[in-house]
Motif scaffolding. Structure first.
Motif, mmCIF file in Angstrom:
data_model
loop_
_atom_site.group_PDB
_atom_site.id
_atom_site.type_symbol
_atom_site.label_atom_id
_atom_site.label_comp_id
_atom_site.label_asym_id
_atom_site.label_seq_id
_atom_site.Cartn_x
_atom_site.Cartn_y
_atom_site.Cartn_z
ATOM 1 N N LEU A 326 47.412 46.640 37.119
ATOM 2 C CA LEU A 326 46.615 46.822 35.903
ATOM 3 C C LEU A 326 46.525 45.558 35.069
ATOM 4 O O LEU A 326 45.837 45.543 34.044
ATOM 5 C CB LEU A 326 47.228 47.946 35.052
ATOM 6 C CG LEU A 326 47.250 49.348 35.674
ATOM 7 C CD1 LEU A 326 48.061 50.290 34.798
ATOM 8 C CD2 LEU A 326 45.839 49.865 35.848
ATOM 9 N N ALA A 327 47.226 44.504 35.476
ATOM 10 C CA ALA A 327 47.273 43.274 34.671
ATOM 11 C C ALA A 327 45.892 42.680 34.389
ATOM 12 O O ALA A 327 45.635 42.233 33.265
ATOM 13 C CB ALA A 327 48.181 42.249 35.358
ATOM 14 N N PRO A 328 44.965 42.625 35.358
ATOM 15 C CA PRO A 328 43.639 42.067 35.041
ATOM 16 C C PRO A 328 42.950 42.788 33.886
ATOM 17 O O PRO A 328 42.281 42.169 33.061
ATOM 18 C CB PRO A 328 42.862 42.229 36.353
ATOM 19 C CG PRO A 328 43.909 42.242 37.413
ATOM 20 C CD PRO A 328 45.078 42.941 36.788
ATOM 21 N N MET A 329 43.120 44.097 33.808
ATOM 22 C CA MET A 329 42.514 44.863 32.726
ATOM 23 C C MET A 329 43.113 44.475 31.373
ATOM 24 O O MET A 329 42.433 44.484 30.339
ATOM 25 C CB MET A 329 42.720 46.360 32.983
ATOM 26 C CG MET A 329 42.085 47.272 31.959
ATOM 27 S SD MET A 329 42.412 49.016 32.299
ATOM 28 C CE MET A 329 41.540 49.237 33.837
ATOM 29 N N TYR A 330 44.394 44.110 31.385
ATOM 30 C CA TYR A 330 45.086 43.789 30.133
ATOM 31 C C TYR A 330 44.793 42.363 29.672
ATOM 32 O O TYR A 330 44.575 42.115 28.486
ATOM 33 C CB TYR A 330 46.595 43.969 30.331
ATOM 34 C CG TYR A 330 47.421 43.720 29.097
ATOM 35 C CD1 TYR A 330 47.565 44.702 28.128
ATOM 36 C CD2 TYR A 330 48.065 42.499 28.905
ATOM 37 C CE1 TYR A 330 48.321 44.484 26.998
ATOM 38 C CE2 TYR A 330 48.828 42.267 27.775
ATOM 39 C CZ TYR A 330 48.956 43.256 26.826
ATOM 40 O OH TYR A 330 49.708 43.032 25.706
ATOM 41 N N LEU A 344 40.780 45.461 43.608
ATOM 42 C CA LEU A 344 41.387 44.777 44.750
ATOM 43 C C LEU A 344 42.909 44.906 44.722
ATOM 44 O O LEU A 344 43.546 45.145 45.761
ATOM 45 C CB LEU A 344 40.979 43.296 44.730
ATOM 46 C CG LEU A 344 41.483 42.431 45.893
ATOM 47 C CD1 LEU A 344 40.918 42.947 47.216
ATOM 48 C CD2 LEU A 344 41.091 40.976 45.673
ATOM 49 N N ALA A 345 43.501 44.769 43.519
ATOM 50 C CA ALA A 345 44.956 44.876 43.404
ATOM 51 C C ALA A 345 45.436 46.273 43.773
ATOM 52 O O ALA A 345 46.430 46.440 44.500
ATOM 53 C CB ALA A 345 45.384 44.515 41.978
ATOM 54 N N ALA A 347 43.896 48.415 45.713
ATOM 55 C CA ALA A 347 43.705 48.603 47.150
ATOM 56 C C ALA A 347 44.858 47.985 47.934
ATOM 57 O O ALA A 347 45.359 48.572 48.908
ATOM 58 C CB ALA A 347 42.376 47.986 47.573
ATOM 59 N N ALA A 348 45.309 46.810 47.497
ATOM 60 C CA ALA A 348 46.412 46.140 48.186
ATOM 61 C C ALA A 348 47.712 46.927 48.038
ATOM 62 O O ALA A 348 48.463 47.111 49.016
ATOM 63 C CB ALA A 348 46.576 44.725 47.644
ATOM 64 N N VAL A 349 47.985 47.425 46.821
ATOM 65 C CA VAL A 349 49.242 48.158 46.592
ATOM 66 C C VAL A 349 49.225 49.486 47.334
ATOM 67 O O VAL A 349 50.230 49.885 47.950
ATOM 68 C CB VAL A 349 49.462 48.364 45.081
ATOM 69 C CG1 VAL A 349 50.721 49.196 44.848
ATOM 70 C CG2 VAL A 349 49.599 47.030 44.369
ATOM 71 N N ILE A 350 48.102 50.190 47.295
ATOM 72 C CA ILE A 350 48.026 51.467 48.006
ATOM 73 C C ILE A 350 48.161 51.244 49.515
ATOM 74 O O ILE A 350 48.849 52.005 50.209
ATOM 75 C CB ILE A 350 46.697 52.172 47.671
ATOM 76 C CG1 ILE A 350 46.690 52.611 46.199
ATOM 77 C CG2 ILE A 350 46.484 53.380 48.578
ATOM 78 C CD1 ILE A 350 45.360 53.160 45.734
ATOM 79 N N GLY A 351 47.524 50.177 50.023
ATOM 80 C CA GLY A 351 47.660 49.868 51.444
ATOM 81 C C GLY A 351 49.094 49.573 51.822
ATOM 82 O O GLY A 351 49.588 50.042 52.867
#
Length: 592
Positions: A326-330, A344-345, A347-351
């Motif tokens: 969530l950092a980009p949103m912050y 993208l972040a 997707a990477a964490v869920i993957g």
């Protein structure tokens, strides 16, 4: 605002929704009656409580309603020797009781013609009845102000006394009752962990094979300390009962007796400290708050039986990874930047999560507990470190320390001097009613009556063959579940102070169903878990929407229902019995 205030507000709403889900669980979870019209009894309880506490003329010429009984005022006239705040509370309690009983009676009458139907037909028919209730309220202006809001002097009980500090006798007495109640509940919860756990750890800290367990020994000693030795006096833990041993069996839970004694002692200590010492309320509020955190940690340790340092670190890394996504949103203000980066972040964490769940033995063996602890770490990071982020980045260590302290001592409000705000009072008041309702529902479902309800759910023909009438038991189940819905509606009236017919749309029923499936069918305590998870998700998404441009917030908040649906489908696929499951089939921390 301190994040503890947000969590307290969330908990207050979650409590009366937990009661609503508890009523649905009695009907469907224990009896198999699918009731899509459950919100109708929520409506009956809410409007009944409002009409009972409203004065005959209130809200101005644009507010019309059938009658206003003004129970708080009438009780004040009858019990004039008591303070108005006390008589107001008694009046509200009578209104809540009447709303609960009336909703139960209405539920029984609705059941008479509808229970001849089964499954989907029953659900749709009762849904129609609830819509009729809603349309009557909307169309008949003389009844409850029609399509306009029913407002007026729906005054919350004892609101004029808050915020409370320990400098007055009233404040000290209120603090005595509140701190004593919290201490008693926590002592009872701690005692429950001493029961045989998922790894067959007995109350004395010995395993089934005779080996000792240091964690259980610590919890046993902590329980003896926080009950001031009452557990030993009442003979709750092994050996013969003491001279007061009969008190240990109050109800059907052997830890209730020592919890009541401990709560009484703790309340008196808190009241005396508050009235005699300038910082007495702060000191004892800190002690009680830390005790609640200790009990929460003990329950988490019990849930994570079999976890070691590697497991805890792995789940911490997962929770931190989801928060970091969530950092980009912050940190970024441009939508064209943070939206694709956040997607993208995630997707990477869920993957990575899916890969670990299939290829790492630790995760693959305990997927449910890994997911639960990752979520808890995520919540903890939001609760404390994120709230300190600005202060830490600005090297303002004093502010960071205040955030830690204020968030830890959740019992008190810190708008200046430490006080008990009205939101805390509602939390304790609603929590006490939930605890009482839950306790009696546990007695009910574990009684022969409850076993018959589950037999009706499983096979009516068997119940018939044993000489019992399934139809009568269904009516009683409908009445009981509807009464709990009415209780939830009465508390909603106290919380919102304004009622509009749109608050009682069929959507509310499906929210209660969602909470029930989240927690686990036929598990009363799981309704609390389901309600808190639902409202935690709602609150978290509102908080996240605050980081985006005002024009996009509505879209973000609407999109959360899509996310909620995906998460719910994942839960149904991977854990169809719900988070806690039905007692006797899924135990906390047990096999997955």
């Amino acid at each position: 605002m301190v994040v503890a205030d947000t969590v307290v507000g969330l908990a207050v709403v979650a409590i009366f929704y937990a009661l609503l889900a508890l009523g649905m669980n009695i009907k469907y979870g224990h009896t198999g009656l699918l009731d899509f019209g459950h919100v109708g009894f929520y409506l009956v309880g809410a409007y009944t409580a409002a009409l009972l506490v409203l004065p005959p003329e209130s809200g101005g010429p644009d507010t019309v309603y059938l009658f206003g009984l003004d129970l708080p005022g009438r009780v004040g006239g009858l019990l004039g020797f008591l303070p108005p705040s006390v008589t107001g509370l008694v009046g509200w309690l009578l209104a809540i009781l009447a709303a609960t009983v009336l909703a139960g009676i209405v539920g029984a009458f609705v059941a008479l013609p509808t229970l001849r139907l089964r499954e989907d037909y029953l659900a749709i028919t009762v849904l129609g009845v609830s819509v009729i209730f809603q349309r009557v309220v909307q169309a008949e202006s003389w009844l409850a102000n029609g399509p306009d809001a029913l407002r007026g002097e729906i005054n919350r009980p004892m609101a004029e006394l808050f915020p409370l500090d320990g400098s007055t006798l009233g404040g000290a007495v209120a603090f005595m009752f509140i701190s004593g109640a919290v201490w008693a509940v926590c002592a009872w919860a701690l005692g429950r962990t001493l029961e045989t756990g998922p790894d067959d750890v007995a109350a004395d800290g010995a395993r089934a094979d005779g080996s000792g367990d240091g964690r259980s020994t610590f919890v046993s000693r902590l329980h003896a300390l926080v009950t001031f030795g009452a557990d030993r006096t009442l003979g709750e833990r092994g050996g013969s009962a003491g001279p007061l041993g009969t008190l240990a069996g109050i109800g059907r839970d052997r830890h209730v007796g020592s919890a009541l004694i401990a709560g009484t002692v703790a309340g008196v200590v808190g009241g005396v400290l508050a009235i005699t010492l300038p910082m007495g309320m702060l000191v004892w509020g800190t002690v009680v708050s830390v005790f609640t955190w200790l009990v929460a940690l003990v329950w988490l340790a019990r849930f994570g039986a079999g976890f070691d340092a590697t497991d805890y670190l792995a789940t911490l890394a997962l929770g931190a990874a989801y928060m970091a996504a969530l950092a980009p949103m912050y940190f970024l203000s441009e939508l064209a930047l943070w939206l694709p980066l956040t997607a993208l972040a995630f997707a990477a964490v869920i993957g990575a999560t899916l890969y670990l769940s299939r290829n790492w033995p630790r995760f693959a063996e305990k997927p449910f507990r890994y997911g639960t602890f990752a979520g808890l770490w995520f919540g903890f990071i939001w609760y404390l470190p994120i709230q300190m982020l600005d202060a830490v980045l600005g090297l303002n260590l004093g502010t960071a320390a205040n955030v830690v302290f204020d968030s830890t001592v959740w019992m008190l409000s810190f708008d200046g001097d430490p006080t008990i705000g009205y939101s805390r009072f509602m939390l304790f008041f609603f929590g006490a009613l939930l605890f009482v309702a839950l306790y009696f529902m546990e007695l009910t479902v574990n009684s022969p009556f409850g076993r018959v309800l589950r037999a009706v759910r499983n096979d009516e023909e068997v119940v018939n063959s044993l000489g019992k009438d399934p139809f009568m038991f269904k009516i009683q189940s409908m009445a009981l579940g509807s009464a709990l819905g009415g209780l939830a509606g009465a508390l909603a009236t106290m919380y919102y102070q304004v009622l509009v017919f749109t608050m009682f749309s069929p959507q509310v029923t499906f929210i209660a169903l969602l909470m029930m499936f989240l927690g686990g069918l036929a598990n009363n305590r799981a309704m609390i878990v389901g309600a808190f998870l639902f409202w935690a998700f709602q609150t978290a998404t509102v908080e996240l929407a605050g980081f985006v441009a005002p024009g996009l917030r509505e879209n973000i908040q609407a999109f959360r229902f899509v996310v909620m649906g995906i998460l719910f489908l994942a839960l149904l696929y991977y854990r169809p019995q719900g988070i806690m499951g039905e007692p006797g089939r899924t135990e906390m921390g047990g096999s997955e």
